[in-house]
Write a protein that holds these residues in place. Structure first.
Motif, mmCIF file in Angstrom:
data_model
loop_
_atom_site.group_PDB
_atom_site.id
_atom_site.type_symbol
_atom_site.label_atom_id
_atom_site.label_comp_id
_atom_site.label_asym_id
_atom_site.label_seq_id
_atom_site.Cartn_x
_atom_site.Cartn_y
_atom_site.Cartn_z
ATOM 1 N N ASN A 123 0.827 -1.205 0.000
ATOM 2 C CA ASN A 123 0.000 0.000 0.000
ATOM 3 C C ASN A 123 0.862 1.257 0.000
ATOM 4 O O ASN A 123 0.550 2.249 -0.661
ATOM 5 C CB ASN A 123 -0.913 0.015 1.231
ATOM 6 N N GLU B 150 2.160 2.011 -3.415
ATOM 7 C CA GLU B 150 1.060 2.520 -4.239
ATOM 8 C C GLU B 150 0.762 3.981 -3.913
ATOM 9 O O GLU B 150 0.609 4.815 -4.809
ATOM 10 C CB GLU B 150 -0.185 1.662 -4.009
ATOM 11 N N THR C 154 0.975 7.402 -6.426
ATOM 12 C CA THR C 154 -0.311 7.797 -7.025
ATOM 13 C C THR C 154 -1.135 8.710 -6.119
ATOM 14 O O THR C 154 -2.351 8.773 -6.265
ATOM 15 C CB THR C 154 -1.147 6.543 -7.352
ATOM 16 N N ARG D 110 -3.498 11.095 -7.854
ATOM 17 C CA ARG D 110 -4.542 10.430 -8.634
ATOM 18 C C ARG D 110 -5.585 9.761 -7.746
ATOM 19 O O ARG D 110 -6.791 9.808 -8.043
ATOM 20 C CB ARG D 110 -3.912 9.393 -9.573
ATOM 21 N N ASN D 111 -5.143 9.157 -6.663
ATOM 22 C CA ASN D 111 -6.069 8.416 -5.797
ATOM 23 C C ASN D 111 -6.828 9.286 -4.806
ATOM 24 O O ASN D 111 -7.932 8.939 -4.389
ATOM 25 C CB ASN D 111 -5.301 7.333 -5.024
ATOM 26 N N SER E 127 -12.590 10.722 -1.668
ATOM 27 C CA SER E 127 -11.556 9.676 -1.769
ATOM 28 C C SER E 127 -11.689 8.590 -0.703
ATOM 29 O O SER E 127 -10.684 7.988 -0.300
ATOM 30 C CB SER E 127 -10.161 10.303 -1.702
ATOM 31 N N ALA F 44 -10.262 5.056 -1.801
ATOM 32 C CA ALA F 44 -8.800 4.956 -1.748
ATOM 33 C C ALA F 44 -8.328 4.928 -0.292
ATOM 34 O O ALA F 44 -7.368 4.215 0.040
ATOM 35 C CB ALA F 44 -8.166 6.139 -2.471
ATOM 36 N N SER G 273 -8.812 1.356 1.021
ATOM 37 C CA SER G 273 -7.955 0.342 0.416
ATOM 38 C C SER G 273 -6.471 0.552 0.723
ATOM 39 O O SER G 273 -5.703 -0.410 0.788
ATOM 40 C CB SER G 273 -8.153 0.320 -1.098
ATOM 41 N N LEU G 274 -6.062 1.813 0.938
ATOM 42 C CA LEU G 274 -4.635 2.087 1.102
ATOM 43 C C LEU G 274 -4.210 2.487 2.514
ATOM 44 O O LEU G 274 -3.065 2.276 2.904
ATOM 45 C CB LEU G 274 -4.205 3.194 0.128
#
Length: 331
Positions: A286, A289, A293, A296-297, A322, A325, A328-329
């Motif tokens: 994570n 990622e 990004t 973007r995320n 967001s 995101a 998930s992150l």
């Protein structure tokens, strides 16, 4: 329709903001224009010098920055405590370092007949200036104006040099702050402009690394780079002002992340996580990622799900920007 800037900033939610400003009309801030082969590398120095110089006047600290070919990134910390501590005269002196002020402020120091009624009127202006001196919009506005004037003069043209609005993201918690610091510091590596943080010219990372190598105690605030917000250490009671991480831990994290990004191999992730990731409980995959990004995320806000939920009232929002995101992150 974009939200007004005042609805994108809340000191009750966070004093940290990631800002990005980009050039228009294919203008080159720095680097070499491939089509004309004209080199604008010297403009990096313009921006870096003015950025650090301006931070000495505003009640705004520079936590991280990276100056790219046609845009730049900066992580700003609004220091309200510092602004509130300034005296009447301090505010006027700082404002005059940036602008001419007005007739009253110009007369204040030179006219022995300056009346009490005039001082009371000037006090109203001083409080407005105090607010502006800790406002990221005024900070970015002045910085961009100075660079655009110099660039347009050098290019022999007029018109807009920057996009109309700079991008701003609120960093709501330690996880978001750490990820954004690394995202900014590693920008040149992701763009193949440098192979490592210590060779990334015109970045806060390079300045911090150079200073740390020569420091007797790299984590001591007084032995860190002047002009940048210091790393104060892991959160604790009576913690000095600064970023809530140890500098050495952050630099190890930056080196670890940079190597993985450069090799572009997920299998290169070490089983031994840097201490910051362990403390913040961020999964290694994570983290990689996020640090590639983050723009973007995440749109206007970066943070864990509960941080996003808690920020709704402060920013007068109903929707959690967001949130997918975030789950998930950063969950």
């Amino acid at each position: 329709m974009p939200k007004p800037r005042k609805e994108q900033v809340s000191l009750d939610a966070t004093p940290y903001y990631h800002c990005v400003s980009r050039c228009v009309r294919r203008a080159f801030l720095c680097g070499t224009d491939i089509s004309t082969q004209q080199n604008f590398e010297h403009r990096r120095g313009w921006l870096e010098n003015e950025l650090l110089k301006q931070a000495q006047v505003f009640a705004i600290d520079i936590a991280a920055y990276a100056i790219m070919s046609n845009h730049y990134h900066v992580v700003l910390h609004i220091n309200k405590q510092q602004a509130d501590s300034w005296s009447f005269d301090d505010v006027i002196e700082r404002w005059h370092a940036l602008y001419k002020g007005n007739v009253l402020s110009q007369r204040y120091y030179v006219d022995p007949n300056f009346s009490q009624a005039e001082k009371e009127k000037l006090t109203e202006y001083v409080e407005v200036w105090r607010e502006r001196l800790m406002n990221i919009s005024w900070f970015m506005r002045r910085l961009n104006e100075i660079i655009s004037r110099k660039a347009n003069e050098e290019d022999g043209c007029t018109g807009h040099f920057w996009e109309g609005r700079f991008k701003s993201q609120a960093l709501l918690d330690e996880q978001a702050l750490a990820a954004c610091l690394a995202y900014v510091d590693l920008n040149p590596i992701r763009s193949n402009m440098a192979k490592s943080p210590e060779t990334s010219d015109y970045t806060s990372a390079k300045n911090r690394i150079i200073k740390a190598k020569s420091a007797h105690a790299a984590n001591h605030p007084h032995q860190q780079v002047k002009g940048l917000l210091v790393f104060a250490g892991n959160p604790k009671q009576n913690m000095p002002a600064g970023l809530p991480f140890k500098l050495t831990d952050y630099l190890k994290l930056l080196d670890w992340t940079g190597r993985i990004i450069r090799e572009d191999k997920r299998g290169a992730i070490s089983k031994t996580l840097p201490p910051i990731l362990q403390r913040l409980n961020i999964n290694a995959d994570n983290w990689i990622e996020i640090t590639q990004t983050i723009e973007r995320n995440f749109k206007g806000f970066i943070g864990k799900p509960d941080s996003l939920n808690n920020s709704l009232t402060h920013f007068n929002r109903q929707r959690r920007s967001s949130i997918q995101a975030s789950h998930s992150l950063l969950s």
